[in-house]
Design an enzyme around this catalytic site. Structure first.
Site, PDB file in Angstrom:
ATOM      1  N   GLU A 291       0.821  -1.222   0.000  1.00  0.00           N
ATOM      2  CA  GLU A 291       0.000   0.000   0.000  1.00  0.00           C
ATOM      3  C   GLU A 291       0.856   1.274   0.000  1.00  0.00           C
ATOM      4  O   GLU A 291       0.620   2.190   0.787  1.00  0.00           O
ATOM      5  CB  GLU A 291      -0.941  -0.010   1.201  1.00  0.00           C
ATOM      6  CG  GLU A 291      -1.904  -1.201   1.173  1.00  0.00           C
ATOM      7  CD  GLU A 291      -2.876  -1.211   2.354  1.00  0.00           C
ATOM      8  OE1 GLU A 291      -4.042  -1.555   2.151  1.00  0.00           O
ATOM      9  OE2 GLU A 291      -2.446  -0.867   3.471  1.00  0.00           O
ATOM     10  N   ASP A 365      -8.499  -8.902   3.914  1.00  0.00           N
ATOM     11  CA  ASP A 365      -8.161  -7.877   4.904  1.00  0.00           C
ATOM     12  C   ASP A 365      -9.153  -7.788   6.057  1.00  0.00           C
ATOM     13  O   ASP A 365     -10.022  -6.930   6.045  1.00  0.00           O
ATOM     14  CB  ASP A 365      -8.038  -6.503   4.221  1.00  0.00           C
ATOM     15  CG  ASP A 365      -7.437  -5.463   5.156  1.00  0.00           C
ATOM     16  OD1 ASP A 365      -6.924  -5.841   6.223  1.00  0.00           O
ATOM     17  OD2 ASP A 365      -7.485  -4.272   4.813  1.00  0.00           O
ATOM     18  N   GLU A 387      -1.510 -12.544  12.479  1.00  0.00           N
ATOM     19  CA  GLU A 387      -1.938 -11.167  12.746  1.00  0.00           C
ATOM     20  C   GLU A 387      -3.454 -11.081  12.694  1.00  0.00           C
ATOM     21  O   GLU A 387      -4.069 -11.332  11.663  1.00  0.00           O
ATOM     22  CB  GLU A 387      -1.326 -10.183  11.741  1.00  0.00           C
ATOM     23  CG  GLU A 387      -1.816  -8.747  11.939  1.00  0.00           C
ATOM     24  CD  GLU A 387      -1.148  -7.728  11.027  1.00  0.00           C
ATOM     25  OE1 GLU A 387       0.087  -7.774  10.861  1.00  0.00           O
ATOM     26  OE2 GLU A 387      -1.864  -6.868  10.472  1.00  0.00           O
ATOM     27  N   GLU A 393     -12.216  -2.441  12.361  1.00  0.00           N
ATOM     28  CA  GLU A 393     -12.210  -1.635  11.144  1.00  0.00           C
ATOM     29  C   GLU A 393     -13.378  -1.980  10.225  1.00  0.00           C
ATOM     30  O   GLU A 393     -14.044  -1.081   9.712  1.00  0.00           O
ATOM     31  CB  GLU A 393     -10.883  -1.848  10.396  1.00  0.00           C
ATOM     32  CG  GLU A 393     -10.828  -1.128   9.057  1.00  0.00           C
ATOM     33  CD  GLU A 393      -9.508  -1.351   8.328  1.00  0.00           C
ATOM     34  OE1 GLU A 393      -8.616  -2.019   8.891  1.00  0.00           O
ATOM     35  OE2 GLU A 393      -9.373  -0.852   7.191  1.00  0.00           O
TER      36      GLU A 393
END
Lengths: 702, 702
Positions: A291, A365, A387, A393
């Site tokens: 990104e 994601d 992770e 989010e």
């Protein structure tokens, strides 16, 4: 108890104290009367402080700390035990460095509780374990517990920016007060460390993976060292995110090429400097060539070159590198879900020993639901670390009650079949005995009085820590013990409320992204639905890329006829998900593109099932509200009202999701809404028109 | 008391509870046993909640609320009193609408305390007054108090941005959770309202004067109305900042010209819409044609045109306009200190009746010390309102202990002589009886657990409110009563610590800007010294513009030989400050440019005096530290340590100021440092090199 008098100001301690409430006990227990504890080192002092607090609050007396004979509680390292206690020593010796044993023993003819471990940190963990047991059963006197963490690195990743904002943060601003550090140690830092240690979290990456090189300058390292000092008694190591281009930005070099000797030397020197400030520094967490972040590929090198360069600099100090595998390229037109695997798997076995490859639970994601990441099990000669995202989010920010350990558990239990049946994701990240292993969670912590924005979001912090300690724990046990410590031990309360917690994650999947849909949130802030978005620069940034709805149907074909992402999984999994007869409904549209009138197991067509699922999600939130109402008698009025208010937001937004998505998808299906579904209040133009320029958590300006 | 057990988590209530600690009393008092209170309206319910909290915490019993005969405390409006209580009614009738009386009376043969007022808000103010008296003397039983506010509008201005940041905020992020409003009412909102009402603050401007028009859209008005509802029981009205160009940005008009009928109509409609959401909306706070903000001058109109347009829209609803006079022009090359006066005074008498012209205390910008603003007294036919800054933009952020009521008092006591001797600033802002009047303070409140970043910064919030209620109060009384309520009633403690509070403001003047120096802070964030800055776009943005140091001397000549800003004051003041024989040293370099070897009253030259003053400032901070050490026995360990840590920062930064400024000014004076002054540790290049890219409080990005 005046502490409990219902005034907001007295009340705030309940929100603030997390699962360390130490509520006044109705039964007496003398266990803390006389505690034998050597308080020479700072970790033992932390043990002493914690026991004093707990004893005063739960049992209304202050413990005496001495080494006199008649101790009610003995807290000693193996090395300090008397030979007569050999049986415990043997039991305990089997434990790893962070393990502990708690035994009720005969001591000079008296029953005494003993906490023992190889070192002070083990004693601290044992103490917190004892306190958990007592919060759940204050009368408990007989213990025979031996426990140890299954993973070595159990860490929180804070996506906090140096300007005090928090990327993807929904609980206020950063708790790190950089302006007042190093001289001002906010008491929050200590309570933060207590909470982490109580569940075994032993590492903290302080700032955003979209990093700023300034954190590596002396001006900031001095501040970081003050935080490290505050955390040290609680066994928490500090990690920093290392911006790959730091040698240029703060080092004055012309390049950051990992194969350039000057660059390697710069990192060696920088690391040596860091260890002068922080002797027990943990290491670097790196987001590179992801990104828009700089990385080795800017210099024609690869992830191995980058990670190993930093690893070599850290090796002399026993520091480690956490190298993130969250990559997808603007030039690679293949299915985004395949790219991390394609890029990293060929590097298996090439990373230095002190590198952990940090892999998100899923290949896209942090969606409400994703199949486990195909990299798990695919790199047997490398160390893979999990992770997770604790901050919500894509899951309703801090306004939605979503119990995430249920999601974490689903991933950990998934069988990769990579080393045959039973090679679950949990087993894979546990790795080989005594080898580096770990789990990271993106923190949901901020300046809000209750730390996490939603009282129930505290359970996600708690649950992450518990699963990082033992990836094979059940989410049900976690929900129950968290409720008992945080709210009430009443079995009625625990039974009813743990039920809605355990169901909550499935509900959010249903009202946001049912049947395997994913990444259809609004742009940038990801607040609310945006399935119609199709005008962003990169194809894989657009929701339409993920749902692929058209008049013929909906879903992402990842079978052999499509992107064939399934080929990255073991044959058993590929077969299971690839075959419509066996593919679970939860993953249907993740792996398959199907016609609107596709007949599903319940005999209804896909379109109707989609509407029914969305409606079920909404109905389950309604049910949460009535269930929460019934919990009123069991807990304090303020936290009850706090949650009740948040549930009304959750219901509003669940309906918004259902109505916006179904109204949009109807433009393709051209079918009427199923009768089970409540009709949307507005037309599609209305839902498209909604703007939230100040939704929290967007990426920093710099 | 477990509440007081020294654990950070229990401790936080002390930080959070501000001056409403209601500490457990060692003496008994039955005053709350039986309270006669009509709890029909929501303000009376707030009174009931507050009394319950206070009674339980201070005296360990819950009051009974009834209207039965033998009340120990009667809380009733005049209209509800029995004729036999006429004497009190008469006394009370003399009070204004917000006034109250507290009397110990004979009721059915028993001594009873009576709180009475014209309306419920007066009763609330009377209740908080009673609670203040009891926190200071818990045994008190005999009361004969009558009090009323001297100013009508007593308000906080929050410079909070919609993205959660706070311009010039040093206590974390905004306490307004726009994301979760209107459905989630944070308990902080209630405690914020309690604290404000307890000192008589009755208005709140929610967002930054550098405003965003979105706050005026229905999406946000719905959220604002939820806050207004939460504040309403506490008599607090909500005000909004109105961006002058809103008709273009959210109204779709081509112009915001105040004389354009469409524009006037747009504001009329917008105001009507606002009052539908918030029936008791207070009005608009406007920063126009100031520091780049849009305003009437963009259309060739003036401040009267702009203010009156909004005033007319608000008149039907009895709303008001707070029009800021903080203006200085990029085209006007005259002394910045003169520009607001020059621009506004000609408009005297032209503003609508519901317009308050909001004037900062000084003509430059919230400096550690400024002479009072020459506009005070210069516009007899207009209503002038005071604007103070509570947040410490130029006074050490929230790391420096600076008791600001001392500064506020200095300004209020200043005699303008405009209507003859005794026409103090206080009298001028008090205005004519029953006419609009007010005082605004730029809030220092944020998400920090202690609200204000520094425990002693709470005293500035408290003191502002007390002076807004009565501009003639003494800062000494405010310091003492605040200490008694917040920390300890011990007279020793109060005597010693109030002394350092009262001296603290003079100390910050000495170590930052002694002898009348001003505006020499670093650029943009204003953190630390930047006297050398000379490269900013506009001359009056540069510190060198204000100190005018050269080889011949230092200071800004504002006498007739210079900018003659003195001519804006009354002849008495102009004469007094203009004549070196009478000009107080505090204002010397504000009004005069003097040679480095200018001989001062103490026989030493200016240069030596400068160094001596800087050193005095440093020494006084050292003294604060030792004094604070001596306070340890009197208060809780956590708040003591919190303040002790902050004092170490203050000392570091005081030394930094002394060393940086003296090292810089020495390049002009070319004289050795006076022997009284400790020699700087570094050279000028070092001080110039310091960078703080993330110092808090800078202006928003949009």
């Amino acid at each position: 108890m005046l502490c409990n008098s219902f005034t907001a100001s007295a009340q705030i301690t309940k929100d603030y104290d997390l699962w360390l409430q130490y509520q006044k006990s109705s039964v007496a227990n003398d266990i803390f009367k006389n505690i034998a504890l050597n308080t020479k080192d700072e970790t033992n002092k932390a043990i002493q402080d914690e026991l004093k607090t707990a004893s005063e609050r739960m049992f209304q007396y202050s413990p005496t700390f001495s080494n006199s004979g008649n101790a009610t509680l003995i807290i000693k390292k193996f090395s300090e035990l008397e030979p007569t206690q050999k049986n415990i020593i043997n039991k305990a010796n089997a434990l790893n460095d962070e393990g502990f044993a708690i035994e009720t023993i005969q001591n000079k003819g008296k029953k005494t509780v003993l906490i023992t471990a190889k070192n002070s940190l083990g004693l601290l963990y044992g103490t917190f374990r004892l306190l958990r047991e007592l919060q759940i059963d204050p009368s408990k006197k007989h213990f025979s517990i031996a426990d140890e963490p299954k993973l070595k690195v159990r860490m929180l990743n804070h996506w906090d920016n140096l300007d005090g904002t928090v990327e993807r943060g929904y609980a206020g601003s950063s708790i790190w007060n950089w302006q007042k550090l190093p001289d001002f140690i906010d008491k929050k830092y200590i309570d933060y460390a207590r909470a982490n240690a109580s569940v075994g979290i032993n590492g903290v990456a302080l700032i955003n993976v979209n990093s700023n090189a300034l954190i590596l300058t002396p001006q900031y390292l001095e501040k970081v060292s003050a935080l490290a000092k505050a955390f040290r008694p609680y066994g928490i190591k500090v990690y920093l995110t290392a911006r790959f281009s730091a040698p240029i930005e703060i080092g004055g070099l012309k390049t950051a090429d990992p194969l350039n000797q000057e660059v390697q030397q710069w990192w060696n020197n920088k690391v040596n400097e860091i260890y002068k400030f922080i002797p027990d520094f943990g290491g670097f967490l790196v987001k590179a060539n992801s990104e828009g972040q700089p990385g080795p590929q800017n210099y024609g090198r690869n992830h191995v070159d980058g990670a190993n360069m930093m690893a070599k600099a850290l090796q002399p100090h026993h520091g480690i590198v956490l190298w993130r595998a969250f990559v997808y390229s603007e030039t690679d037109s293949s299915d985004r879900a395949k790219q991390a695997y394609s890029e990293f798997v060929p590097y298996d076995g090439k990373f230095e020993d002190n590198v952990l490859v940090q892999v998100k639970n899923g290949a896209i994601d942090f969606q409400p639901r994703e199949p486990f990441h195909p990299m798990f099990g695919a790199m047997p000669k490398s160390k893979l670390m999990m992770e997770y995202q604790i901050t919500q989010e894509y899951l309703g920010f801090s306004s939605h009650l979503v119990f995430l350990p249920k999601l974490y558990e689903e991933v950990l239990e998934s069988d990769t079949y990579k080393q045959g049946k039973g090679s679950t994701v949990a087993k894979i990240i546990e790795g080989k005995p005594n080898e580096l292993s770990g789990m990271a969670g993106v923190a949901n912590i901020g300046s809000d009085l209750n730390w996490t924005g939603h009282p129930f979001a505290q359970a996600n912090w708690y649950g992450f820590g518990r699963l990082a300690w033992n990836p094979e724990l059940s989410s049900e046990k976690i929900a129950e013990e968290w409720l008992q410590q945080t709210f009430s031990k009443d079995s009625n309360f625990v039974k009813t409320i743990s039920k809605i917690m355990l169901q909550s994650r499935e509900s959010v999947v249903k009202y946001m992204t049912p049947l395997g849909l994913h990444h259809i949130m609004a742009t940038n802030h990801h607040y609310g639905p945006g399935p119609w978005v199709n005008d962003l620069a990169r194809p894989e940034w657009n929701p339409v890329y993920y749902h692929k709805a058209d008049k013929n149907g909906i879903g992402f074909d990842r079978t052999a006829t499509g992107s064939n992402a399934l080929a990255q999984y073991s044959p058993e999994i590929a077969q299971y998900y690839g075959d419509l007869k066996t593919c679970p409904e939860e993953y249907l549209l993740w792996f398959h593109h199907l016609p609107w009138d596709y007949k599903m197991k319940n005999g209804k067509i896909l379109w109707d099932n989609l509407g029914i699922k969305y409606q079920e999600g909404v109905n389950e939130v309604k049910n949460m509200i009535t269930t929460w109402e019934s919990a009123k008698p069991y807990i304090d009025a303020e936290r009850h009202q706090e949650v009740a208010q948040l549930l009304t937001i959750q219901l509003k937004e669940a309906i918004w999701w259902k109505d916006a998505c179904m109204t949009y998808f109807q433009t393709f299906s051209n079918l009427p809404f199923p009768k089970e579904m409540e009709t949307p209040k507005h037309d599609l133009e209305y839902y498209k028109s909604l703007q939230f320029p100040f939704a929290p958590g967007i990426k920093p300006h710099w």
